[in-house]
Design an enzyme around this catalytic site. Structure first.
Site, short mmCIF file in Angstrom:
data_model
loop_
_atom_site.label_atom_id
_atom_site.label_comp_id
_atom_site.label_asym_id
_atom_site.label_seq_id
_atom_site.Cartn_x
_atom_site.Cartn_y
_atom_site.Cartn_z
N ARG A 78 58.44 -7.52 20.49
CA ARG A 78 59.89 -7.54 20.58
C ARG A 78 60.35 -7.09 21.97
NH1 ARG A 78 63.41 -3.57 19.20
NH2 ARG A 78 61.90 -2.56 17.85
N TYR A 131 80.78 -25.81 24.29
CA TYR A 131 80.03 -26.17 23.09
C TYR A 131 80.66 -25.51 21.86
CZ TYR A 131 76.28 -25.72 19.64
OH TYR A 131 75.57 -25.71 18.48
N ASP A 213 77.13 -21.55 31.84
CA ASP A 213 76.24 -22.34 31.00
C ASP A 213 75.96 -23.64 31.74
OD1 ASP A 213 75.07 -24.06 29.13
OD2 ASP A 213 76.25 -23.29 27.46
N LYS A 238 67.18 -27.80 25.16
CA LYS A 238 67.55 -29.08 25.73
C LYS A 238 66.54 -29.52 26.79
CE LYS A 238 71.16 -28.59 23.03
NZ LYS A 238 71.08 -27.23 22.48
#
Length: 424
Positions: A78, A131, A213, A238
């Site tokens: 983690r 988005y 972004d 993406k």
């Protein structure tokens, strides 16, 4: 500016990013000579001694300063993992960033980054449209934590954005300017340098950060850090992933900022796992090949759509009017128009659906940037949770279709669109 490690050079000359993607940050001799980084599918790591474990935790939790040449040891996946660390080293190269943090999804990258730096009573001024998931976070989740969001149109001028920032002071102190450029799904560009100037002007005891972004153009065709952004974010699902088989996110920037994000990531548990990191390292090796092919294909597709009698309008960066401001921003800020195209069919939702339902090779699916071409209906799919009135104001009409152009032969992509348009 990032300083590449010695392995990033050959005879004193810096290697190109596409060459560094093959092995940067990885030493085969530490993994039985494996030419590719193995998947370290482990939750925890053994310490050589209790003293070593103590030293590792002191660094991990900021209990002391890092000594010269001391590196963060492996503790728990983690916090850190070999696949994650090597991936993050490699991700910095395209954007020439000091540091990177990888996440379990693009939304994990966005939400963790925003929550790291914004505080109750502060305001985030953001471009629109964004988005759908980001829109929901900004307008529905952050207000529950006392953070107000104020939007401005992506095409707004520096003066217009400054006016929005001024008005936003009624809701609290400006904490961040958040941009998505090009905007999803309209391909509208936001002037990053102008927003960076406004952030600097509005910074006082606390610095106003500019986060961008950059998913739509990816690290090849736009590099926001070079235009004044503090942080650049990707849905690595993406283009970086590029094969529709992994969900991931990335944030890059100065080491000072990324270390804060990583600290918060550790507590939230939003990091990318070893298998995800392995898949992204695989995909980075072909990033330039894929994105270049997709960009070239998109030019042919956009030209075809622009000439088709059943298409009312095409939203494509390669077709910008030289007389308009967007064209100037594109040539200053971007190196290519990418492979995302949106267009309005003549008609409305029924006509758009008829087109989508008659595609044979192009897949009717959300997401983008993959090897296969994908088409979707933004108003009822990716942006379904955006307020209907806002959608229309932002140009996301029922007639709009969004296409992510893949690596297939461009003539075949066009042939599929042609036969589908015949059904409209």
């Amino acid at each position: 500016m990032a300083t590449r490690k010695p392995e990033g050079y050959l005879d004193g000359q810096p290697l190109h990013p596409e060459s560094l993607m093959m092995g940067y940050g990885y030493r085969p001799e530490l993994s039985q000579g494996a030419v590719k980084c193995p998947i370290f599918q482990t939750s925890t790591f053994v310490f050589a001694s209790a003293e070593e474990g103590k030293a590792f935790f002191e660094l991990a939790y900021g209990l002391r300063k890092q000594r010269p040449n001391e590196e963060m040891g492996l503790i728990y996946s983690r916090l850190n993992n070999p696949d994650l660390e090597i991936l993050e080293d490699r991700l910095t190269i395209w954007d020439d960033a000091e540091a990177a943090a990888a996440f379990a999804s693009g939304m994990a990258a966005i939400s963790t980054t925003i929550l790291t730096f914004l505080r109750p009573g502060e305001v985030v001024v953001h471009s629109e449209p964004v988005y759908g998931g980001t829109d929901y976070l900004l307008k529905h989740i952050l207000p529950m934590f006392g953070i107000r969001c104020v939007g401005f149109p992506a095409q707004a001028s520096e003066t217009e954005i400054a006016a929005v920032i001024s008005r936003s002071s009624a809701f609290g102190k400006l904490g961040m300017i958040y941009l998505e450029t090009p905007a999803n799904p309209t391909n509208t560009l936001v002037d990053i340098a102008a927003c960076a100037r406004l952030a600097q002007v509005n910074s006082s005891e606390r610095r106003v950060l500019v986060a961008v972004d950059n998913t739509f153009l990816g690290p090849l065709w736009q590099q926001p850090l070079k235009h004044g952004a503090d942080l650049v974010i990707y849905s690595a699902t993406k283009y970086i992933g590029g094969h529709s088989d992994v969900i991931a996110g990335v944030c890059l920037g100065a080491k000072e900022l990324i270390s804060q994000i990583k600290g918060f990531r550790t507590i939230l548990g939003t990091m990318a796992g070893p298998n995800t990191s392995f898949l992204l390292m695989r995909s980075l090796e072909t990033l330039k090949l894929r994105m270049t092919c997709q960009m070239k294909n998109a030019r042919y597709v956009a030209d075809f759509l622009a000439d088709h009698p059943k298409v009312a309008k095409v939203y494509y960066l390669g077709h910008l009017n030289p007389e308009e401001t967007q064209h100037e921003i594109f040539h200053r800020q971007c190196t290519a128009p990418g492979s995302m195209i949106s267009f309005d069919v003549i008609g409305g939702e029924a006509e758009a659906f008829r087109l989508l339902n008659n595609l044979r090779m192009i897949h009717l699916a959300v997401s983008l940037g993959s090897t296969e071409s994908l088409a979707e209906h933004p108003a009822t799919m990716t942006h379904a949770d955006v307020d209907p009135e806002e959608r229309m104001e932002l140009g996301i009409t029922p007639a709009m279709v969004r296409i992510s152009v893949g690596v297939e032969h461009p003539e075949d992509i066009i042939a599929d669109l042609r036969q589908a348009l015949e059904q409209v």
